[in-house]
Motif scaffolding. Sequence first.
Motif, PDB file in Angstrom:
ATOM      1  N   LEU A  90      -4.975  -2.752 -17.434  1.00 40.62           N
ATOM      2  CA  LEU A  90      -4.852  -2.173 -16.099  1.00 40.62           C
ATOM      3  C   LEU A  90      -4.142  -0.816 -16.161  1.00 40.62           C
ATOM      4  O   LEU A  90      -3.082  -0.697 -16.778  1.00 40.62           O
ATOM      5  CB  LEU A  90      -4.049  -3.147 -15.232  1.00 40.62           C
ATOM      6  N   ALA A 109      -2.058   1.427 -14.216  1.00 44.35           N
ATOM      7  CA  ALA A 109      -1.274   1.429 -12.976  1.00 44.35           C
ATOM      8  C   ALA A 109      -1.076   2.861 -12.464  1.00 44.35           C
ATOM      9  O   ALA A 109      -1.084   3.105 -11.257  1.00 44.35           O
ATOM     10  CB  ALA A 109       0.077   0.748 -13.200  1.00 44.35           C
ATOM     11  N   GLU A 114      -2.863   1.948  -1.234  1.00 42.34           N
ATOM     12  CA  GLU A 114      -3.041   0.522  -1.001  1.00 42.34           C
ATOM     13  C   GLU A 114      -2.057  -0.297  -1.820  1.00 42.34           C
ATOM     14  O   GLU A 114      -1.471   0.194  -2.785  1.00 42.34           O
ATOM     15  CB  GLU A 114      -4.450   0.108  -1.442  1.00 42.34           C
ATOM     16  N   ASN A 115      -1.954  -1.579  -1.488  1.00 36.03           N
ATOM     17  CA  ASN A 115      -1.158  -2.499  -2.286  1.00 36.03           C
ATOM     18  C   ASN A 115      -1.709  -2.507  -3.702  1.00 36.03           C
ATOM     19  O   ASN A 115      -2.910  -2.725  -3.896  1.00 36.03           O
ATOM     20  CB  ASN A 115      -1.217  -3.917  -1.702  1.00 36.03           C
ATOM     21  N   GLY A 154      -0.106   1.728  -7.260  1.00 35.53           N
ATOM     22  CA  GLY A 154       0.731   2.283  -8.327  1.00 35.53           C
ATOM     23  C   GLY A 154       1.948   3.065  -7.840  1.00 35.53           C
ATOM     24  O   GLY A 154       2.577   3.773  -8.630  1.00 35.53           O
ATOM     25  N   HIS A 195       3.787   2.170   4.289  1.00 38.05           N
ATOM     26  CA  HIS A 195       2.416   1.824   4.672  1.00 38.05           C
ATOM     27  C   HIS A 195       2.151   2.198   6.119  1.00 38.05           C
ATOM     28  O   HIS A 195       1.057   2.009   6.616  1.00 38.05           O
ATOM     29  CB  HIS A 195       2.179   0.326   4.482  1.00 38.05           C
ATOM     30  N   ARG A 234      -5.045  -8.132  -5.933  1.00 41.51           N
ATOM     31  CA  ARG A 234      -5.251  -7.283  -7.114  1.00 41.51           C
ATOM     32  C   ARG A 234      -4.338  -7.774  -8.234  1.00 41.51           C
ATOM     33  O   ARG A 234      -3.127  -7.579  -8.181  1.00 41.51           O
ATOM     34  CB  ARG A 234      -4.944  -5.818  -6.791  1.00 41.51           C
ATOM     35  N   LEU A 272       2.983  -8.811  -9.982  1.00 40.21           N
ATOM     36  CA  LEU A 272       2.080  -8.286  -8.950  1.00 40.21           C
ATOM     37  C   LEU A 272       2.846  -7.316  -8.060  1.00 40.21           C
ATOM     38  O   LEU A 272       4.064  -7.427  -7.901  1.00 40.21           O
ATOM     39  CB  LEU A 272       1.557  -9.442  -8.077  1.00 40.21           C
ATOM     40  N   SER A 273       2.114  -6.385  -7.441  1.00 37.91           N
ATOM     41  CA  SER A 273       2.769  -5.478  -6.506  1.00 37.91           C
ATOM     42  C   SER A 273       3.199  -6.273  -5.279  1.00 37.91           C
ATOM     43  O   SER A 273       2.704  -7.374  -5.029  1.00 37.91           O
ATOM     44  CB  SER A 273       1.821  -4.363  -6.112  1.00 37.91           C
ATOM     45  N   GLY A 274       4.154  -5.695  -4.522  1.00 37.05           N
ATOM     46  CA  GLY A 274       4.740  -6.395  -3.377  1.00 37.05           C
ATOM     47  C   GLY A 274       3.691  -6.935  -2.409  1.00 37.05           C
ATOM     48  O   GLY A 274       3.734  -8.102  -2.009  1.00 37.05           O
ATOM     49  N   ASN A 333       0.553  -7.561  -2.921  1.00 34.57           N
ATOM     50  CA  ASN A 333      -0.304  -8.578  -3.513  1.00 34.57           C
ATOM     51  C   ASN A 333       0.410  -9.917  -3.628  1.00 34.57           C
ATOM     52  O   ASN A 333      -0.217 -10.969  -3.561  1.00 34.57           O
ATOM     53  CB  ASN A 333      -0.867  -8.086  -4.848  1.00 34.57           C
TER      54      ASN A 333
HETATM   55  N1  LIG Z   1       5.592  -5.257 -15.185  1.00 41.35           N
HETATM   56  C1  LIG Z   1       4.278  -5.297 -14.923  1.00 41.35           C
HETATM   57  N2  LIG Z   1       3.434  -6.002 -15.688  1.00 41.35           N
HETATM   58  C2  LIG Z   1       2.114  -6.053 -15.431  1.00 41.35           C
HETATM   59  N3  LIG Z   1       1.519  -5.423 -14.402  1.00 41.35           N
HETATM   60  C3  LIG Z   1       2.301  -4.701 -13.593  1.00 41.35           C
HETATM   61  C4  LIG Z   1       3.716  -4.601 -13.793  1.00 41.35           C
HETATM   62  N4  LIG Z   1       4.225  -3.805 -12.827  1.00 41.35           N
HETATM   63  C5  LIG Z   1       3.188  -3.433 -12.052  1.00 41.35           C
HETATM   64  N5  LIG Z   1       2.025  -3.970 -12.511  1.00 41.35           N
HETATM   65  C6  LIG Z   1       0.694  -3.761 -11.919  1.00 41.35           C
HETATM   66  O1  LIG Z   1       0.509  -2.380 -11.691  1.00 41.35           O
HETATM   67  C7  LIG Z   1      -0.212  -2.167 -10.480  1.00 41.35           C
HETATM   68  C8  LIG Z   1       0.554  -1.224  -9.587  1.00 41.35           C
HETATM   69  O2  LIG Z   1       1.684  -1.908  -9.071  1.00 41.35           O
HETATM   70  P1  LIG Z   1       2.736  -1.210  -8.122  1.00 41.35           P
HETATM   71  O3  LIG Z   1       3.856  -2.181  -7.938  1.00 41.35           O
HETATM   72  O4  LIG Z   1       3.059   0.135  -8.626  1.00 41.35           O
HETATM   73  O5  LIG Z   1       1.882  -1.090  -6.769  1.00 41.35           O
HETATM   74  P2  LIG Z   1       2.330  -0.488  -5.349  1.00 41.35           P
HETATM   75  O6  LIG Z   1       1.463   0.679  -5.064  1.00 41.35           O
HETATM   76  O7  LIG Z   1       3.791  -0.293  -5.307  1.00 41.35           O
HETATM   77  O8  LIG Z   1       1.861  -1.667  -4.348  1.00 41.35           O
HETATM   78  P3  LIG Z   1       2.575  -2.300  -3.029  1.00 41.35           P
HETATM   79  O9  LIG Z   1       2.174  -1.465  -1.877  1.00 41.35           O
HETATM   80  O10 LIG Z   1       1.929  -3.670  -2.916  1.00 41.35           O
HETATM   81  O11 LIG Z   1       4.047  -2.372  -3.274  1.00 41.35           O
HETATM   82  C9  LIG Z   1      -0.432  -3.541  -9.862  1.00 41.35           C
HETATM   83  O12 LIG Z   1      -1.740  -3.941 -10.167  1.00 41.35           O
HETATM   84  C10 LIG Z   1       0.564  -4.424 -10.570  1.00 41.35           C
HETATM   85  O13 LIG Z   1       0.106  -5.750 -10.657  1.00 41.35           O
END
Ligand SMILES: Nc1ncnc2c1ncn2[C@@H]1O[C@H](COP(=O)(O)OP(=O)(O)OP(=O)(O)O)[C@@H](O)[C@H]1O
Length: 508
Positions: free
Chosen positions: A28, A30, A49-50, A53, A207, A393, A404-406, A408
């Motif tokens: 993945l 990120a 989006e959730n 990254g 958001h 996701r 997972l991101s918050g 998700n």
């Molecule tokens: N330590 C980790 N190990 C594996 N995957 C990770 C890790 N940290 C983040 N990810 C993955 O990286 C991607 C981005 O995550 P991130 O937390 O940056 O999203 P975000 O934009 O902050 O989302 P949200 O709005 O839901 O908080 C996601 O698919 C998440 O599952």
Amino acid sequence: MPAPARTPDSAAPPALSARAVTKRYGTLVANDAIDLDVRPGEILALLGENGAGKSTLVKILSGLVRPDSGEVLVGGRPLPDGDPQAARAAGIGVVHQHFMLVPDMTATENVALAEGANGRYDAASIRARLVEIGERHGMPVRPDVPVETLPVGERQRIEILKCLLRDARVLLFDEPSAVLSPAEWDRLAEVLAALAASGLAIVLITHKLGEIAAVADRCTVIRGGRVVDTVEVGSTPPEELARMMVGRDVVLRTERPLVAPGPVVLDVSGLALRAYRGDRDLGPVDLQVRGGEVLGIAGVEGNGQSELADLISGVRSPTSGSVTVTARTGRGPGRTGTIAEDRHADGLALPLSVTDNLMMRAIGERVFSRLGVLRPARIRRHCADLVARFDVRTTGLDTPVASLSGGNQQKIVLAREMHGEPDLLVAAQPTRGLDVGAIEFVHSQINAHKAAGGATVLVSAELDEIFALSDRIAVMSSGRVVAVLDAADATRDRIGELMAAGREGATS
Ligand SMILES: Nc1ncnc2c1ncn2[C@@H]1O[C@H](COP(=O)(O)OP(=O)(O)OP(=O)(O)O)[C@@H](O)[C@H]1O
Ligand SMILES: [Mg+2]
């Protein structure tokens, strides 16, 4: 207090930049070659989006996560990778979504700890600086009480002051408003504007498109780990931001279906909880909700809405009174699905996998075992189906939920609790931390649950959400339900009056 006028100098060199920052987790990506600039005196919103990254980028900018490639520059000079101390020394401060305060220590002690003071530190001088800087920036805090007793808005102010005490020049905020009431957000918005006016550079993740319109100068939109574009907020309508973020049109308002009410599913009678907050009592509350009906519960944070939801869903036991849930057919006991307000405490086992978290409630169902032996293929198919339907996701079903991101993580709770059509759905802040596309989806799920004859109790700090979904609205104040209105008769003004009116009779 009107925000001071701000004219960020667009010719000034960026206070903080990311150059082609890339971070992979397994397969993945990120963050995919992310470029970002924030200038002194500017508020830059980061929208996506959730799982897009955003938090990953903030962690890289603050040295908590090491990028695979690319670099972070402060005032044009590269920072060493993955070195939070160097980032801090260069003037980068972070306010994380989950606060990093020690709950039973005071604000002064927490600041001393963050300053790296050991055993012998000058508490009086730290306390004096905390109070002085707090007052100067319009962020008063009580320095001498354990932070766990403070409202969440004040705890957040301590986090900000911690950064300012270290002379931060760049502040990164990861979804600061997710934990705030609308009034607390208004105060924070003033503080952000004032800090930017004094020359700080601010990155704001949110958001909420309205918040971006209210305070941000520019907005960088990311999708799937890549920058889509960076735009001027003043000349970009919110619908356009939403479209850039999701990659399609987003309906920002859902149609509320009208369903003929069925039998009474939830019957709450004389429900009371002694001393739910300090010496404040909850109830007694009497309520009924029928199948096909959504009852919204509105109130200023802290007036008993969350506790009432906990009592109805059985997460907490009442001091007296009863909660009866009947199947939507009108006969026999009904099943309750619960979306808990604090998903980290009540909704999820973070170290466990996506599958384990999704199966927590359903594992006893007959289809998933035969003669006491689990059927892994069926379980996987079921979980894969939920993950697809709720658009979680994740890199896989075995991934720990902690990674997972918050947003998700929130979708995992929703998928589990809405599976199998509960008769009653108790949803507390169901869309907190979700992106607009995911909110649209959750609202449509609640509407579908209702159209299928299920009953819903919805607690939300967002009046827009209450209005969008509710057939009736109960207003709470000081632990009591002060009125129940038909949605057709309810206006924002009327609800606001009722929220405030109840408080006049209270002692606080
Ligand atoms: N330590 C980790 N190990 C594996 N995957 C990770 C890790 N940290 C983040 N990810 C993955 O990286 C991607 C981005 O995550 P991130 O937390 O940056 O999203 P975000 O934009 O902050 O989302 P949200 O709005 O839901 O908080 C996601 O698919 C998440 O599952
Ligand atoms: Mg995040």
